[in-house]
Design a protein around this motif. Structure first.
Motif: not given
Length: 115
Positions: A48-69
């Motif tokens: 889809t060239a112009f999707p109406h929504q984008y499915a995000v799996s993690l927020s940036i703060p959650d990503f940092i917390q989950q992968y900081s190790h």
């Protein structure tokens, strides 16, 4: 991959005077037709060239917390996450390496993209 889009020679219609098209400027009709064809090709391939929504799996703060190790050189090849944010920086480091600064929810995440 980072793709840059735009018109050569500045804004479309720049340099036009009295209805005559500037010889160095882009042909607006041809550019529009090329964009329409590109969007049709994307959608024909299932994207889809112009999707109406984008499915995000993690927020940036959650990503940092989950992968900081992880160690700085460690990679997870079989893991895929979908993040959303504002791209605030792009730095090229050679032919095949790009660093991106992605900002979201008050946090900055540096991305390393290579071939």
């Amino acid at each position: 991959a980072v793709r840059e889009m735009g018109t050569k020679g500045g804004e479309a219609g720049a340099g036009e005077e009295g209805g005559e098209e500037d010889k160095a400027g882009p042909d607006e009709g041809a550019y529009r037709q090329a964009r329409i064809a590109e969007v049709a090709m994307m959608e024909g391939g299932g994207t889809t060239a112009f999707p109406h929504q984008y499915a995000v799996s993690l927020s940036i703060p959650d990503f940092i917390q989950q992968y900081s190790h992880l160690e700085k050189s460690q990679r997870l090849e079989d893991t895929e996450e979908r993040l959303a944010g504002r791209l605030m920086g792009l730095r090229r480091a050679g032919k095949n390496l790009v660093f991106l600064d992605l900002w979201g929810d008050g946090e900055r995440l540096q991305l390393m993209c290579d071939k």
